[in-house]
Design a protein around this motif. Structure first.
Motif, short mmCIF file in Angstrom:
data_model
loop_
_atom_site.label_atom_id
_atom_site.label_comp_id
_atom_site.label_asym_id
_atom_site.label_seq_id
_atom_site.Cartn_x
_atom_site.Cartn_y
_atom_site.Cartn_z
N GLU A 1 0.82 -1.20 0.00
CA GLU A 1 0.00 0.00 0.00
C GLU A 1 0.86 1.26 0.00
O GLU A 1 0.56 2.24 -0.71
N LEU A 2 1.96 1.26 0.77
CA LEU A 2 2.86 2.41 0.76
C LEU A 2 3.49 2.59 -0.62
O LEU A 2 3.68 3.72 -1.09
N ALA A 3 3.82 1.48 -1.25
CA ALA A 3 4.39 1.55 -2.60
C ALA A 3 3.38 2.15 -3.57
O ALA A 3 3.74 2.96 -4.44
N ARG A 4 2.12 1.76 -3.44
CA ARG A 4 1.08 2.36 -4.30
C ARG A 4 0.96 3.86 -4.06
O ARG A 4 0.81 4.65 -4.99
N MET A 5 1.04 4.26 -2.78
CA MET A 5 0.93 5.67 -2.45
C MET A 5 2.12 6.46 -2.99
O MET A 5 1.99 7.62 -3.37
N LEU A 6 3.27 5.80 -3.04
CA LEU A 6 4.47 6.46 -3.55
C LEU A 6 4.48 6.55 -5.07
O LEU A 6 4.81 7.59 -5.64
N ALA A 7 4.09 5.45 -5.71
CA ALA A 7 4.24 5.35 -7.16
C ALA A 7 3.00 5.72 -7.95
O ALA A 7 3.08 6.02 -9.13
N LYS B 1 9.52 -2.01 -8.39
CA LYS B 1 10.45 -2.55 -7.38
C LYS B 1 11.05 -1.42 -6.55
O LYS B 1 11.26 -1.56 -5.35
N LEU B 2 11.32 -0.29 -7.23
CA LEU B 2 11.91 0.85 -6.53
C LEU B 2 10.94 1.42 -5.50
O LEU B 2 11.35 1.75 -4.38
N SER B 3 9.66 1.49 -5.88
CA SER B 3 8.67 2.02 -4.93
C SER B 3 8.48 1.07 -3.75
O SER B 3 8.28 1.51 -2.61
N ILE B 4 8.57 -0.24 -4.01
CA ILE B 4 8.47 -1.21 -2.92
C ILE B 4 9.67 -1.07 -1.98
O ILE B 4 9.53 -1.10 -0.75
N GLN B 5 10.87 -0.90 -2.56
CA GLN B 5 12.06 -0.72 -1.74
C GLN B 5 11.95 0.56 -0.90
O GLN B 5 12.30 0.58 0.29
#
Length: 561
Positions: free
Chosen positions: A533-539, A545-549
């Motif tokens: 969810e944080l990766a979705r909010m970021l990207a 993969k970068l947003s997940i990291q």
């Protein structure tokens, strides 16, 4: 704190049950998924304004229920005791139904309450602050209350003392002014009261008198009828020309005595006749006594009727019965004495007003001094918080407007407004006119941080207060909300990954179409779910993969800071 929330048929939510924990909880998800609807539900449970528009289409009512723990919350306990609501344990259950008819049914621990009581108690449990709810900061008349809340321990006792004296002063002043402005009406009222009191007291009424008079009237109006009936009865019982009823009964009694010992049935008949004989003798004696005492008084009936008419006229004016008339007399006498005393003590009243005004002024100045001392502390505290929120150039001031002079109000003599200078070289001015939306959010957050320790509210809700900020400001806001969560439970709707990462718990709110109807769903995210969810909010729409990291790093930083 809010432990559980149940929502039924509310807006696009058909059925939702949520369990909350202490600390900081965030609700994230796409725009329009229903995050704010959940907060609206909590707001209605706390006594917010309801509407039939909240009821899910096709249903008859929306039902909301929340379970709160209220440990160490004296304000809540005091209100529960005031309204007689049972609270055997620290758990409090709030319920609210909004029906299609517009009727609201509210309960606290099973006891029916109105929305006013629900709101009063709800305000001690929940503090909701939304992106559009900067009203307190934008309304200067609310600023004094915020200052008083900041230093409530020092200010509240003085404010209570002032308000008691102020109420006494106002009551006496109104009475004095009313008398001075309406001396003619005052004199007319005194004359009327004097007349009424004299009229009632001259009548010398006695409780039960009317009933006795009506009985006398009945007897007097039927004097001839009663006299004739008694004479006829006496003649029938004691007729000197022929055997009367008593003589005849006596003969029967003597005849039966000769055979009463032959059989029990004759004995019984003899006893009955004997009893009748003696009863007839008693009745004859009573009739004779009544006839001897009867005396026609031609003026007595007239006196009784006049007295009853006097009572009737008084009843038309002062009450339905003598007891009510006497009660009115007592009330009128008390008012008359008060007004007469006031007439004779006008100079004394004016002197008393001056004395109370001096006392009020003394307390008001003491209250004002205490507020100014508190204002200095609040300014320092707000400056410190604003620096941490990257508004280090801003200057915050609690401005006391003394241009109107000494004027007593229910809150004291102070006119307070928050002033702000956002950049050096600019002039200091009213915060409501100078601060931008993002600045208002940060100032309110600074105040919430300062007040969190003292307010005692068990749950604080932030509804997208971080809108319009990013970068280091977003991180500072996230840390500030996290700090507030160390004093009170915090529920937060956010679109900022920095804020979401700081949370102790995270829910993902989504919506789906089922059977042609849109429904809101809620998911309690585990660690992996939070990363996604944080990766979705970021990207945005595409998670890389970068947003997940980056999301993992945000969570790691939040939990190690």
């Amino acid at each position: 704190m809010l432990q559980e929330l149940s929502i039924r048929n509310f807006a696009i939510i058909e059925k939702l049950n949520i369990e909350f924990n202490s600390g900081m909880t965030v609700l994230t998800g796409e725009t329009g998924a229903g995050k704010s609807i959940i907060i609206d539900a909590v707001g209605l449970l706390a006594g917010g304004r309801g509407s039939v528009d909240f009821i899910r289409k096709g249903t008859k009512k929306a039902v909301l229920q929340g379970m709160f723990s209220m440990d160490k919350n004296p304000d809540t306990l005091a209100l529960l005791d005031q309204y007689g609501i049972e609270h055997a344990d620290p758990t409090l259950i709030l319920q609210r139904e909004i029906q299609a008819s517009g009727r609201n049914v509210c309960r606290i621990n099973g006891s029916l309450v109105n929305t006013t009581i629900l709101k009063k108690i709800g305000e001690t449990l929940i503090d909701i602050h939304g992106q559009n709810e900067h009203q307190e900061l934008m309304q200067p008349e609310k600023h004094l209350g915020m200052l008083d809340e900041f230093a409530r321990n020092g200010i509240q006792p003085l404010l209570k003392q002032y308000q008691q004296k102020y109420e006494h002063f106002q009551n006496l002043k109104q009475k004095f002014n009313r008398k001075k402005a309406n001396e003619k009406e005052w004199a007319q009222r005194v004359d009327m009261l004097r007349f009424q009191v004299k009229e009632i007291e001259d009548a010398n009424l006695q409780v039960g008198e009317e009933e006795q008079l009506n009985s006398q009237k009945e007897l007097l109006e039927n004097f001839q009828k009663i006299s004739t009936a008694l004479q006829t009865a006496q003649l029938a019982l004691e007729n000197e020309e022929s055997a009367g009823a008593i003589d005849s009964t006596g003969e029967a009694m003597n005849a039966l005595r000769d055979i009463e010992n032959i059989d029990d049935k004759y004995k019984n008949i003899s006893n009955i006749i004997s009893s009748a004989y003696y009863q007839l003798q008693d009745a004859t004696s009573d009739i004779s006594g009544e006839l001897e005492n009867m005396e026609w008084d031609e003026g007595k009936l007239d006196q009784v009727e006049k007295r009853l008419e006097e009572i009737y006229q008084l009843k038309k004016k002062y009450g339905d019965n003598i007891q009510q008339i006497l009660a009115y007399d007592q009330k009128a006498s008390e008012e008359l004495h008060s007004m007469v005393d006031s007439e004779s003590d006008e100079d004394q009243m004016e002197s008393q007003l001056e004395t109370i005004q001096e006392q009020l002024k003394k307390i008001a100045l003491q209250l004002s001094t205490t507020r100014k001392q508190a204002a200095s502390k609040l300014q320092v505290a707000v400056h410190d918080q604003l620096k941490q929120l990257y508004m280090d150039k801003a200057e915050f001031e609690v401005h006391f407007d003394e241009s109107a002079g000494l004027k007593f109000k229910s809150t004291g003599i102070d006119n307070v407004e928050f002033y702000l200078r956002t950049n050096p070289g600019e002039s200091m001015g009213p915060l409501s006119r100078i601060a931008s939306g993002g600045e208002l959010s940060r100032i309110m957050l600074a105040l919430k941080t300062i007040f969190a320790k003292s307010q005692g509210v068990t749950s604080i809700i932030f509804d997208e207060v971080d809108t319009g900020v990013s970068g280091r400001v977003a991180q500072a806001i996230a840390e500030k909300i996290k700090l507030i969560a160390s004093y009170s439970q915090v529920l937060c709707i956010t679109h900022l990954p920095q804020v979401a990462a700081e949370a102790d718990h995270q829910f993902f709110v989504s919506k789906a179409v089922k059977g042609g109807r849109t429904e809101t769903k809620l998911s309690d995210l585990n660690e992996n779910g939070r990363v996604q969810e944080l990766a979705r909010m970021l990207a945005g729409s595409t998670v890389t993969k970068l947003s997940i990291q980056h999301a993992k790093e945000l969570l790691k930083m939040a939990h190690t800071s």
